[in-house]
Write an enzyme that holds these catalytic residues in place. Structure first.
Site, PDB file in Angstrom:
ATOM      1  N   TYR A  11       0.890  -1.566  -0.093  1.00 13.56           N
ATOM      2  CA  TYR A  11       0.163  -0.034  -0.249  1.00 13.56           C
ATOM      3  C   TYR A  11       0.821   1.070  -0.045  1.00 13.56           C
ATOM      4  N   ASP A  31       9.264  -7.552  -3.719  1.00 13.00           N
ATOM      5  CA  ASP A  31       8.325  -7.790  -2.512  1.00 13.00           C
ATOM      6  C   ASP A  31       7.956  -9.403  -2.701  1.00 13.00           C
ATOM      7  N   ASN A  35       1.494  -9.867   0.304  1.00 12.29           N
ATOM      8  CA  ASN A  35       0.200  -9.265   1.170  1.00 12.29           C
ATOM      9  C   ASN A  35       0.227  -8.005  -0.094  1.00 12.29           C
ATOM     10  N   SER A 124       6.499   3.892  12.790  1.00 12.33           N
ATOM     11  CA  SER A 124       4.620   3.822  13.273  1.00 12.33           C
ATOM     12  C   SER A 124       4.596   4.174  14.399  1.00 12.33           C
ATOM     13  N   ALA A 125       3.503   5.043  14.536  1.00 13.76           N
ATOM     14  CA  ALA A 125       2.982   5.901  15.330  1.00 13.76           C
ATOM     15  C   ALA A 125       2.923   4.843  17.274  1.00 13.76           C
ATOM     16  N   TYR A 148       3.947  -6.976  16.401  1.00 13.56           N
ATOM     17  CA  TYR A 148       3.889  -5.831  15.369  1.00 13.56           C
ATOM     18  C   TYR A 148       4.601  -4.927  16.467  1.00 13.56           C
ATOM     19  N   LYS A 152       9.025  -3.402  15.066  1.00 18.39           N
ATOM     20  CA  LYS A 152       9.219  -2.013  15.423  1.00 18.39           C
ATOM     21  C   LYS A 152      10.385  -1.485  15.916  1.00 18.39           C
ATOM     22  N   ASN A 178      -1.732   6.891  10.788  1.00 21.60           N
ATOM     23  CA  ASN A 178      -2.735   6.557  10.701  1.00 21.60           C
ATOM     24  C   ASN A 178      -3.339   6.231   8.117  1.00 21.60           C
ATOM     25  N   ARG A 230      -7.867   9.709  15.441  1.00 28.44           N
ATOM     26  CA  ARG A 230      -6.299   9.494  15.058  1.00 28.44           C
ATOM     27  C   ARG A 230      -5.997  10.287  14.413  1.00 28.44           C
ATOM     28  N   ARG A 291     -12.785  -2.193  21.242  1.00 24.30           N
ATOM     29  CA  ARG A 291     -11.468  -3.258  21.068  1.00 24.30           C
ATOM     30  C   ARG A 291     -10.053  -3.287  21.820  1.00 24.30           C
ATOM     31  N   ASP A 294      -6.669  -1.140  22.029  1.00 25.60           N
ATOM     32  CA  ASP A 294      -7.033   0.651  20.767  1.00 25.60           C
ATOM     33  C   ASP A 294      -6.926   1.383  22.067  1.00 25.60           C
TER      34      ASP A 294
HETATM   35  P1  NAD Z   1       1.443  -3.734   3.027  1.00 24.54           P
HETATM   36  O1  NAD Z   1       1.333  -5.214   3.784  1.00 24.54           O
HETATM   37  O2  NAD Z   1       0.497  -2.598   1.643  1.00 24.54           O
HETATM   38  O3  NAD Z   1       2.369  -3.342   2.231  1.00 24.54           O
HETATM   39  C1  NAD Z   1       3.969  -4.131   2.519  1.00 24.54           C
HETATM   40  C2  NAD Z   1       4.769  -5.335   1.634  1.00 24.54           C
HETATM   41  O4  NAD Z   1       5.690  -5.660   2.043  1.00 24.54           O
HETATM   42  C3  NAD Z   1       3.857  -6.339   1.102  1.00 24.54           C
HETATM   43  O5  NAD Z   1       3.362  -5.526  -0.281  1.00 24.54           O
HETATM   44  C4  NAD Z   1       4.229  -7.558   1.791  1.00 24.54           C
HETATM   45  O6  NAD Z   1       4.658  -8.421   0.529  1.00 24.54           O
HETATM   46  C5  NAD Z   1       6.025  -7.528   1.573  1.00 24.54           C
HETATM   47  N1  NAD Z   1       5.920  -8.050   2.781  1.00 24.54           N
HETATM   48  C6  NAD Z   1       6.425  -8.371   3.620  1.00 24.54           C
HETATM   49  N2  NAD Z   1       6.807  -9.246   3.909  1.00 24.54           N
HETATM   50  C7  NAD Z   1       8.052  -9.222   3.369  1.00 24.54           C
HETATM   51  C8  NAD Z   1       8.979  -9.953   3.116  1.00 24.54           C
HETATM   52  N3  NAD Z   1       8.773 -11.004   3.628  1.00 24.54           N
HETATM   53  N4  NAD Z   1       9.423  -9.678   1.654  1.00 24.54           N
HETATM   54  C9  NAD Z   1       9.551  -9.044   1.036  1.00 24.54           C
HETATM   55  N5  NAD Z   1       8.187  -8.213   0.884  1.00 24.54           N
HETATM   56  C10 NAD Z   1       7.442  -8.430   1.713  1.00 24.54           C
HETATM   57  O7  NAD Z   1       1.506  -2.613   4.253  1.00 24.54           O
HETATM   58  P2  NAD Z   1       1.652  -1.045   4.379  1.00 24.54           P
HETATM   59  O8  NAD Z   1       0.609  -0.028   5.271  1.00 24.54           O
HETATM   60  O9  NAD Z   1       2.052  -0.675   2.860  1.00 24.54           O
HETATM   61  O10 NAD Z   1       2.655  -0.734   5.443  1.00 24.54           O
HETATM   62  C11 NAD Z   1       4.314  -0.859   4.598  1.00 24.54           C
HETATM   63  C12 NAD Z   1       5.611  -0.669   6.218  1.00 24.54           C
HETATM   64  O11 NAD Z   1       4.970   0.158   6.335  1.00 24.54           O
HETATM   65  C13 NAD Z   1       5.359  -1.487   6.776  1.00 24.54           C
HETATM   66  O12 NAD Z   1       6.877  -2.281   7.604  1.00 24.54           O
HETATM   67  C14 NAD Z   1       4.129  -1.289   8.311  1.00 24.54           C
HETATM   68  O13 NAD Z   1       4.901  -1.362   9.331  1.00 24.54           O
HETATM   69  C15 NAD Z   1       4.510  -0.139   7.851  1.00 24.54           C
HETATM   70  N6  NAD Z   1       3.127   1.024   9.007  1.00 24.54           N
HETATM   71  C16 NAD Z   1       2.385   0.882   8.272  1.00 24.54           C
HETATM   72  C17 NAD Z   1       0.810   1.455   8.485  1.00 24.54           C
HETATM   73  C18 NAD Z   1      -0.277   1.599   7.994  1.00 24.54           C
HETATM   74  O14 NAD Z   1      -1.677   1.418   8.953  1.00 24.54           O
HETATM   75  N7  NAD Z   1      -0.311   0.949   6.734  1.00 24.54           N
HETATM   76  C19 NAD Z   1       0.625   2.125   9.974  1.00 24.54           C
HETATM   77  C20 NAD Z   1       2.532   2.587  10.617  1.00 24.54           C
HETATM   78  C21 NAD Z   1       3.658   1.923   9.866  1.00 24.54           C
HETATM   79  C1  WQD Z   2      -8.679   3.539  13.781  1.00 26.34           C
HETATM   80  C2  WQD Z   2      -9.593   4.254  15.133  1.00 26.34           C
HETATM   81  C3  WQD Z   2     -10.451   2.082  15.658  1.00 26.34           C
HETATM   82  C4  WQD Z   2     -12.059  -0.347  12.933  1.00 26.34           C
HETATM   83  C5  WQD Z   2      -2.894   0.415  13.050  1.00 26.34           C
HETATM   84  C6  WQD Z   2      -2.585  -0.008  14.561  1.00 26.34           C
HETATM   85  C7  WQD Z   2      -1.096   0.746  14.299  1.00 26.34           C
HETATM   86  C8  WQD Z   2      -0.490   1.909  12.774  1.00 26.34           C
HETATM   87  C9  WQD Z   2      -1.995   1.956  11.747  1.00 26.34           C
HETATM   88  C10 WQD Z   2       0.846  -0.054  11.758  1.00 26.34           C
HETATM   89  C11 WQD Z   2      -9.370   3.390  16.205  1.00 26.34           C
HETATM   90  C12 WQD Z   2     -12.069   2.823  15.061  1.00 26.34           C
HETATM   91  C13 WQD Z   2     -11.276   0.750  13.677  1.00 26.34           C
HETATM   92  C14 WQD Z   2     -12.743  -0.626  12.809  1.00 26.34           C
HETATM   93  C15 WQD Z   2     -13.448   1.336  14.396  1.00 26.34           C
HETATM   94  N1  WQD Z   2      -0.147   0.592  12.099  1.00 26.34           N
HETATM   95  N2  WQD Z   2     -12.372   1.735  14.229  1.00 26.34           N
HETATM   96  N3  WQD Z   2     -14.169  -0.578  13.338  1.00 26.34           N
HETATM   97  O1  WQD Z   2      -6.257   0.818  15.507  1.00 26.34           O
HETATM   98  O2  WQD Z   2      -5.477   3.456  15.160  1.00 26.34           O
HETATM   99  O3  WQD Z   2      -3.570   1.767  14.328  1.00 26.34           O
HETATM  100  O4  WQD Z   2      -3.038   0.546  12.021  1.00 26.34           O
HETATM  101  O5  WQD Z   2       1.778   0.288  12.331  1.00 26.34           O
HETATM  102  O6  WQD Z   2      -0.218   0.067  14.381  1.00 26.34           O
HETATM  103  O7  WQD Z   2      -2.418  -0.157  15.244  1.00 26.34           O
HETATM  104  O8  WQD Z   2      -5.711   2.744  13.274  1.00 26.34           O
HETATM  105  O9  WQD Z   2      -7.947   2.176  11.410  1.00 26.34           O
HETATM  106  O10 WQD Z   2      -7.451  -0.060  13.086  1.00 26.34           O
HETATM  107  O11 WQD Z   2      -8.342   2.235  14.277  1.00 26.34           O
HETATM  108  O12 WQD Z   2     -14.351   1.656  14.963  1.00 26.34           O
HETATM  109  O13 WQD Z   2     -13.972  -1.545  12.163  1.00 26.34           O
HETATM  110  O14 WQD Z   2     -11.026   3.085  14.064  1.00 26.34           O
HETATM  111  O15 WQD Z   2     -11.196   1.312  17.660  1.00 26.34           O
HETATM  112  O16 WQD Z   2     -10.026   4.087  17.609  1.00 26.34           O
HETATM  113  P1  WQD Z   2      -5.562   2.365  14.975  1.00 26.34           P
HETATM  114  P2  WQD Z   2      -7.417   1.653  12.867  1.00 26.34           P
END
Ligand code: NAD
Ligand code: WQD
Length: 336
Positions: A11, A31, A35, A124-125, A148, A152, A178, A230, A291, A294
Site C-alpha cells: 500500500y 516484494d 500481502n 509507526s506511531a 507488531y 518496530k 494512520n 486518530r 477493541r 485501542d
Molecule cells: P503492506 O502490507 O501493504 O506492504 C508491505 C509489503 O511488504 C507487502 O507488499 C508485502 O507483500 C511485503 N513483504 C512482507 N514481508 C516481506 C518479505 N519478507 N520479503 C519481501 N516482501 C515482504 O503494508 P503497508 O501498509 O504498505 O505498510 C508498509 C510498512 O509501513 C510496513 O512496514 C508497516 O508496518 C509500516 N506501517 C504501516 C502503517 C499502516 O497503517 N499501513 C502504519 C505505520 C507503519
Molecule cells: C482507527 C480507529 C478504532 C476499525 C493501526 C495500528 C497502528 C498502525 C495503523 C501500523 C480506532 C476504530 C477501526 C473498525 C472501528 N499500523 N475502528 N471499527 O488502531 O489507530 O492503528 O493502524 O503500524 O499500529 O494499530 O487504526 O484504522 O484500526 O483504527 O471503530 O472496524 O477506528 O477503534 O479508534 P489504529 P485503525
C-alpha cells in the site's frame, strides 16, 4: 539515485514508488507479494509512464539480496517490507518476529556488506504506546504492547546501534500515524486481504455494499463524541515524506526520527460522516465494545518534519476520503 524499495508493491510502497519515479530516481522493488499484487506495480508504471525493476523475492533470503546489490549500484534503501496487522501479530508472534526482525537484520547485513549506508525505515506511531499527552513529539517515551509494535521498536533500536557503531550510516526512522487514501487517479490504493482491520477500508467496503455495517469499537472514550480519535494522513503525503527523507539523507544527518502525521485528530464518527458526504449515501454502523489494545486518542506534532525535511501534509480529510472512495468504486474487488 538508485533506490531499493522493499515491500514496494504494498500500500504505502506503491504510492511512494510513484513519487520516486516522478522525481527521476531509478526504482528497484523487492516484494514477496505476501500481502500485495504485482498489478499495483504495473499501474505505478502506467501512472508515471516510467519503468521500474521488480524482484518477486523475499528479504529473508540473503543470497537473493546479494544478487540484487551486485546487479545494481544502490544508493539508498526504503524498507517497507513487513507484516503489519496488530491483532494477527498476537496470534502468530514468531512469524512477525521472524519476518519483520530477521528480515530487517538480513537486509541491514547485506547493506553493510555492500557499503550502502542510507536507509529510510517504516516505523509507526504504535511505538508511542498509550501517550500521556497530546500532540506526540518524537522525544516521547516509547513502548509496545503487542508483537507488531515490539518488532518496530526493536528494529529502531537495531538501527540506533548500527549508527552508533558506524556514524557513516544515515538512517531516517519515519513514524507514520494512520495512512489512508489512495492515488488521485483511483488506479492504486489499499487492498486488504479478507476482513479489513483498519477503519477506512472497512468503511469503504460497507459503502460499496461488500459488507453490511461498520462496527464502531466503543463510544465511551474521553473524546469529542466518545469514539476513538486518530491522526489520519493521506498516503500520497506520506509518500512525499519519503522523498523528503531521502533528500535529508544526502546531507548526512546521521540517525534522525520524524513523525509523519497531520497534527489533527478526527473521531471515528467524524471520518464516517465525511465519507457519507463524499459517497452521498448513509453508511450503516453500530456500536460494539472497545477493541482490546485501542487507545482513546493519538495525533502527531509534525513540526520537526516541517522544520528539518521541509515536509508538511497538504491533503485534508475530504481529499483522503474522496480518494479512498474513488479507488474503491473503480476497484470494488481490489486488484484482481
Ligand atoms: P503492506 O502490507 O501493504 O506492504 C508491505 C509489503 O511488504 C507487502 O507488499 C508485502 O507483500 C511485503 N513483504 C512482507 N514481508 C516481506 C518479505 N519478507 N520479503 C519481501 N516482501 C515482504 O503494508 P503497508 O501498509 O504498505 O505498510 C508498509 C510498512 O509501513 C510496513 O512496514 C508497516 O508496518 C509500516 N506501517 C504501516 C502503517 C499502516 O497503517 N499501513 C502504519 C505505520 C507503519
Ligand atoms: C482507527 C480507529 C478504532 C476499525 C493501526 C495500528 C497502528 C498502525 C495503523 C501500523 C480506532 C476504530 C477501526 C473498525 C472501528 N499500523 N475502528 N471499527 O488502531 O489507530 O492503528 O493502524 O503500524 O499500529 O494499530 O487504526 O484504522 O484500526 O483504527 O471503530 O472496524 O477506528 O477503534 O479508534 P489504529 P485503525
Amino acid at each position: 539515485m538508485q533506490i531499493l524499495v522493499t515491500g514496494g508493491a504494498g500500500y504505502i510502497g506503491s504510492h511512494t514508488c510513484i513519487c520516486l519515479l516522478e522525481q527521476g530516481h531509478d526504482v528497484i522493488v523487492i516484494d514477496n507479494l505476501s500481502n500485495s499484487h504485482q498489478q499495483a506495480l504495473s499501474r505505478v508504471e502506467k501512472i508515471t509512464g516510467k519503468k521500474l525493476t521488480f524482484y518477486q523475492e523475499d528479504i529473508l533470503h540473503q543470497t537473493v539480496l546479494e544478487r540484487i546489490f551486485n546487479t545494481h549500484t544502490i544508493d539508498a534503501v526504503i524498507h517497507f517490507a513487513g507484516l503489519k496487522a496488530v491483532g494477527e501479530s498476537t496470534q502468530i508472534p514468531l512469524q512477525y518476529y521472524h519476518n519483520n526482525i530477521t528480515g530487517s537484520l538480513v537486509l541491514l547485513e547485506v547493506m553493510q556488506q555492500y557499503q550502502v549506508k542510507n536507509l529510510v525505515f517504516s516505523s509507526s506511531a504504535t511505538v508511542y504506546g498509550d501517550p500521556k499527552q497530546l500532540p506526540i513529539t518524537e522525544d516521547f517515551p516509547t513502548s509496545a504492547n503487542n508483537p507488531y509494535g515490539r518488532s518496530k521498536l526493536l528494529i529502531e533500536e537495531v538501527c540506533r546501534d548500527i549508527y552508533h557503531a558506524d556514524p557513516l550510516w544515515n538512517i531516517a526512522l519515519l513514524r507514520y500515524f494512520n495512512p489512508i487514501g489512495a492515488h488521485h487517479s483511483g488506479q492504486i490504493g489499499e487492498d486488504p486481504q479478507g476482513i479489513p482491520n483498519n477503519l477506512l477500508p472497512y468503511i469503504a467496503q460497507v459503502a460499496v455494499g461488500k459488507r453490511e455495517s461498520l462496527s464502531i469499537f466503543g463510544n465511551d472514550y474521553a473524546t469529542c463524541d466518545g469514539t476513538g480519535v486518530r491522526d489520519y494522513i493521506h498516503v500520497m503525503d506520506l509518500a512525499e515524506g519519503h522523498s523528503k527523507a531521502l533528500d535529508k539523507l544526502q546531507t548526512q544527518p546521521g540517525l534522525v526520527v520524524y513523525n509523519l502525521g497531520t497534527g489533527k485528530g478526527y473521531s471515528v464518527l467524524e471520518v464516517l460522516h465525511a465519507f457519507e458526504q463524499v459517497a452521498k449515501k448513509a453508511i450503516p454502523y453500530h456500536i460494539v465494545a472497545r477493541r482490546a489494545g485501542d487507545i482513546a486518542a493519538c495525533y502527531a506534532d509534525p513540526h520537526l518534519a516541517k522544520k528539518e525535511l521541509g515536509w508538511i501534509a497538504k491533503r485534508d480529510l475530504h481529499d483522503m476520503v474522496s480518494d479512498t472512495w474513488h479507488w474503491q468504486i473503480h476497484n470494488p474487488q481490489g486488484y484482481i
